[in-house]
Design a protein around this motif. Structure first.
Motif, PDB file in Angstrom:
ATOM      1  N   GLN A  75       0.553  -1.144  -0.186  1.00 60.78           N
ATOM      2  CA  GLN A  75       0.137  -0.043   0.069  1.00 60.78           C
ATOM      3  C   GLN A  75       0.817   1.295   0.054  1.00 60.78           C
ATOM      4  O   GLN A  75       1.907   1.101   0.649  1.00 60.78           O
ATOM      5  CB  GLN A  75      -0.797   0.065   1.110  1.00 60.78           C
ATOM      6  CG  GLN A  75      -1.791  -1.160   1.207  1.00 60.78           C
ATOM      7  CD  GLN A  75      -2.787  -1.085   2.614  1.00 60.78           C
ATOM      8  OE1 GLN A  75      -2.026  -1.700   3.607  1.00 60.78           O
ATOM      9  NE2 GLN A  75      -3.917  -0.694   2.396  1.00 60.78           N
ATOM     10  N   TYR A  76       0.218   2.074  -0.641  1.00 59.61           N
ATOM     11  CA  TYR A  76       0.994   3.545  -0.560  1.00 59.61           C
ATOM     12  C   TYR A  76       0.761   3.971   0.870  1.00 59.61           C
ATOM     13  O   TYR A  76       1.639   5.127   1.526  1.00 59.61           O
ATOM     14  CB  TYR A  76       0.548   4.558  -1.431  1.00 59.61           C
ATOM     15  CG  TYR A  76      -0.781   5.171  -1.505  1.00 59.61           C
ATOM     16  CD1 TYR A  76      -1.101   6.180  -0.573  1.00 59.61           C
ATOM     17  CD2 TYR A  76      -1.959   4.522  -2.020  1.00 59.61           C
ATOM     18  CE1 TYR A  76      -2.436   6.762  -0.395  1.00 59.61           C
ATOM     19  CE2 TYR A  76      -3.153   4.980  -1.667  1.00 59.61           C
ATOM     20  CZ  TYR A  76      -3.583   6.037  -0.986  1.00 59.61           C
ATOM     21  OH  TYR A  76      -4.797   6.608  -0.820  1.00 59.61           O
ATOM     22  N   TYR A  98       4.458   9.491   0.993  1.00 61.32           N
ATOM     23  CA  TYR A  98       3.242   8.804   0.483  1.00 61.32           C
ATOM     24  C   TYR A  98       3.452   8.644  -1.072  1.00 61.32           C
ATOM     25  O   TYR A  98       3.019   7.558  -1.443  1.00 61.32           O
ATOM     26  CB  TYR A  98       2.006   9.529   0.762  1.00 61.32           C
ATOM     27  CG  TYR A  98       1.310   9.069   1.955  1.00 61.32           C
ATOM     28  CD1 TYR A  98      -0.019   8.587   2.030  1.00 61.32           C
ATOM     29  CD2 TYR A  98       1.848   9.272   3.347  1.00 61.32           C
ATOM     30  CE1 TYR A  98      -0.802   8.309   2.935  1.00 61.32           C
ATOM     31  CE2 TYR A  98       1.161   8.984   4.314  1.00 61.32           C
ATOM     32  CZ  TYR A  98      -0.095   8.547   4.256  1.00 61.32           C
ATOM     33  OH  TYR A  98      -0.679   7.947   5.378  1.00 61.32           O
ATOM     34  N   LEU A 102       3.484   5.198  -3.366  1.00 59.96           N
ATOM     35  CA  LEU A 102       2.871   4.829  -4.445  1.00 59.96           C
ATOM     36  C   LEU A 102       3.577   4.467  -5.499  1.00 59.96           C
ATOM     37  O   LEU A 102       3.042   3.370  -6.241  1.00 59.96           O
ATOM     38  CB  LEU A 102       2.055   6.200  -4.654  1.00 59.96           C
ATOM     39  CG  LEU A 102       1.001   6.307  -5.790  1.00 59.96           C
ATOM     40  CD1 LEU A 102      -0.191   5.190  -5.507  1.00 59.96           C
ATOM     41  CD2 LEU A 102       0.580   7.588  -6.165  1.00 59.96           C
ATOM     42  N   ARG A 146      -4.782  13.986   0.017  1.00 59.81           N
ATOM     43  CA  ARG A 146      -4.390  13.069  -0.829  1.00 59.81           C
ATOM     44  C   ARG A 146      -4.721  13.251  -2.160  1.00 59.81           C
ATOM     45  O   ARG A 146      -3.745  13.186  -3.151  1.00 59.81           O
ATOM     46  CB  ARG A 146      -4.676  11.436  -0.522  1.00 59.81           C
ATOM     47  CG  ARG A 146      -4.293  11.052   0.883  1.00 59.81           C
ATOM     48  CD  ARG A 146      -4.803   9.457   1.157  1.00 59.81           C
ATOM     49  NE  ARG A 146      -4.742   9.222   2.552  1.00 59.81           N
ATOM     50  CZ  ARG A 146      -4.687   7.940   2.855  1.00 59.81           C
ATOM     51  NH1 ARG A 146      -5.194   7.010   2.173  1.00 59.81           N
ATOM     52  NH2 ARG A 146      -4.504   7.705   4.227  1.00 59.81           N
ATOM     53  N   ILE A 151      -3.310  11.673  -5.901  1.00 58.45           N
ATOM     54  CA  ILE A 151      -3.480  10.112  -5.664  1.00 58.45           C
ATOM     55  C   ILE A 151      -5.063   9.975  -6.113  1.00 58.45           C
ATOM     56  O   ILE A 151      -5.849  10.668  -5.710  1.00 58.45           O
ATOM     57  CB  ILE A 151      -3.329   9.893  -4.073  1.00 58.45           C
ATOM     58  CG1 ILE A 151      -1.813  10.201  -3.614  1.00 58.45           C
ATOM     59  CG2 ILE A 151      -3.625   8.454  -3.796  1.00 58.45           C
ATOM     60  CD1 ILE A 151      -1.685   9.848  -2.304  1.00 58.45           C
ATOM     61  N   SER A 175      -8.972   3.735  -2.532  1.00 56.21           N
ATOM     62  CA  SER A 175      -7.737   3.944  -3.195  1.00 56.21           C
ATOM     63  C   SER A 175      -7.707   2.906  -4.076  1.00 56.21           C
ATOM     64  O   SER A 175      -7.715   1.874  -4.134  1.00 56.21           O
ATOM     65  CB  SER A 175      -6.429   4.175  -2.279  1.00 56.21           C
ATOM     66  OG  SER A 175      -6.815   5.214  -1.367  1.00 56.21           O
ATOM     67  N   GLU A 177      -4.672   2.411  -6.180  1.00 57.28           N
ATOM     68  CA  GLU A 177      -3.402   1.796  -6.211  1.00 57.28           C
ATOM     69  C   GLU A 177      -2.801   1.074  -5.078  1.00 57.28           C
ATOM     70  O   GLU A 177      -2.354   1.876  -4.159  1.00 57.28           O
ATOM     71  CB  GLU A 177      -2.640   3.186  -6.615  1.00 57.28           C
ATOM     72  CG  GLU A 177      -2.941   3.994  -7.860  1.00 57.28           C
ATOM     73  CD  GLU A 177      -2.785   3.112  -8.792  1.00 57.28           C
ATOM     74  OE1 GLU A 177      -1.865   2.406  -9.004  1.00 57.28           O
ATOM     75  OE2 GLU A 177      -3.370   3.403  -9.909  1.00 57.28           O
ATOM     76  N   SER A 178      -3.126   0.032  -5.180  1.00 49.71           N
ATOM     77  CA  SER A 178      -2.728  -1.067  -4.122  1.00 49.71           C
ATOM     78  C   SER A 178      -2.217  -2.437  -4.659  1.00 49.71           C
ATOM     79  O   SER A 178      -2.524  -2.468  -5.898  1.00 49.71           O
ATOM     80  CB  SER A 178      -3.307  -1.273  -2.967  1.00 49.71           C
ATOM     81  OG  SER A 178      -3.704  -0.031  -1.942  1.00 49.71           O
TER      82      SER A 178
END
Length: 400
Positions: A75-76, A98, A102, A146, A151, A175, A177-178
């Motif tokens: 995770q970011y 952060y 990412l 964020r 993000i 989110s 992006e993970s």
């Protein structure tokens, strides 16, 4: 240091993937990486690609410390919320941390593709929900901060959560992006690749003596073999604290369970990573063989006997917590384990040199984002050894 109970899921699933020899002769090398877990393996891979001669030594079998017990959420999102982190390290450094996390997800994906990894890297969304109504302002603030960094995430009110999940929460951040991975298998893949590029890997090789001198480091193994190196990288996970006199981390005990396989591939909404604002937090993910992993119920102590005695009770609590969220899913515990978990005051890792240990780099990627931090450590240390400036190194330095 007793880092975990005996039967974590990834070790039971994979077994002994590859064998490595113990060191049986003295040698001289540019760099020694002490630690053959996910951190050491990422560093070894980066140094090998940069053409920097190195060896890896580990007192255990490769990946058999905390790595095989890792739940491996990528995770970011750092355990310390962005707004809170800014109070510790300033707005710029918090924001940059952060964004680096990412970017690291994509870099791990790229490595996985480069080496033909079969370690189950999968892109996932991350669902971070408010445990209580009082946490909603925190999520609102986090969303704005964020979003301002670019993000990609959405703010979900209660109604949206109830539309997509069988449980309710006051609000959440979704989110995009993970990711997730099998850290134990990935560690072996990285080291196999590094070996093909010239890196030597030795396990069952305990270092019993370190001597720092003007030109480098002398390491002596338990069998009396001597390694002379210009630089040492301590990537020994939670045991790295033993090489520093100043306390940098607090140790906790954490618990996890993995279910029997489910028949359906889509177990919940997009099989996203799930975690909450409460501390300690509950978290959930799926696996590439259609199981569910649930972790949390941390306890603020390091006591292997006490930790191990609690494992069965904590496994029951984690299963009940899952069923409270997904009452219609037949969750049956197949694996349960416990491990040591360490966190820093601000939630960031310690990466770099320390005046207490000349010619030595530390890669202490603690917290819930350990694998991501390990990637950052690999880049920062590689750059330092190559004489290349890394503008982000100071963010994670000991002097902060």
């Amino acid at each position: 240091m007793d880092l975990r109970t005996e039967s974590p899921y990834w070790l039971m699933k994979n077994g002994f993937l590859y064998s490595y020899p113990s060191l049986s002769q003295s040698l001289t090398i540019d760099v020694v990486i002490m630690g053959g877990g996910i951190t050491g393996s990422l560093i070894a891979y980066h140094l090998a690609k940069a053409g920097i001669p190195a060896i890896v030594v580990d007192k255990r079998k490769i990946g058999m410390g905390s790595t095989c017990a890792s739940t491996a959420l990528l995770q970011y999102e750092i355990d310390t919320p962005l707004a809170e982190l800014a109070e510790y390290v300033g707005v710029h450094n918090a924001s940059r941390s952060y964004l680096l996390c990412l970017e690291a997800i994509g870099k791990i994906e790229k490595i996985a593709l480069e080496i033909g990894s079969k370690a189950g890297f999968q892109r996932r969304q991350s669902f971070y929900y408010a445990s209580k109504k009082k946490d909603v302002p925190l999520l609102e603030k986090e969303f704005k901060l964020r979003k301002a960094l670019g993000i990609d995430l959405d703010f979900w009110p209660k109604e949206a959560i109830e539309t997509h999940f069988p449980f309710s929460a006051p609000a959440a951040l979704m989110s995009r992006e993970s990711a997730q991975i099998d850290a134990y298998a990935f560690t072996h893949e990285l080291l196999q690749t590094a070996q093909r590029m010239g890196t030597q890997v030795f396990d069952d090789t305990a270092i019993t003596q370190l001597t720092h001198h003007s030109r480098g480091i002398k390491l002596v193994t338990e069998h009396g073999d001597v390694i002379n190196a210009k630089k040492l990288i301590i990537a020994s996970g939670y045991e790295s604290q033993a090489y520093l006199s100043k306390k940098t981390v607090d140790f906790n005990s954490s618990f996890a369970v993995v279910s029997e396989p489910f028949s359906q591939v889509d177990i919940w909404y997009k099989n996203c990573l799930i975690w909450e604002t409460a501390r300690p937090y509950l978290y959930m993910r799926t696996t590439d063989d259609n199981r569910v992993l649930v972790g949390g119920k941390d306890e603020p102590f390091y006591s292997p006997n006490k930790r191990d005695a609690l494992t069965k009770q904590k496994a029951t609590q984690l299963a009940k917590a899952f069923l409270a969220h997904f009452p219609d899913l037949p969750f049956r515990v197949d694996f349960e384990w416990a491990g040591t978990f360490a966190e820093t005051r601000d939630g960031l890792p310690y990466i770099g040199t320390n005046s207490e240990r000349p010619h030595t780099f530390f890669a202490m990627g603690f917290g819930g984002n350990g694998i991501i931090f390990s990637l950052l450590a690999a880049e920062i240390i590689r750059d330092a050894l190559a004489g290349k400036a890394n503008k982000d190194a100071k963010i994670f330095g000991f002097e902060r």
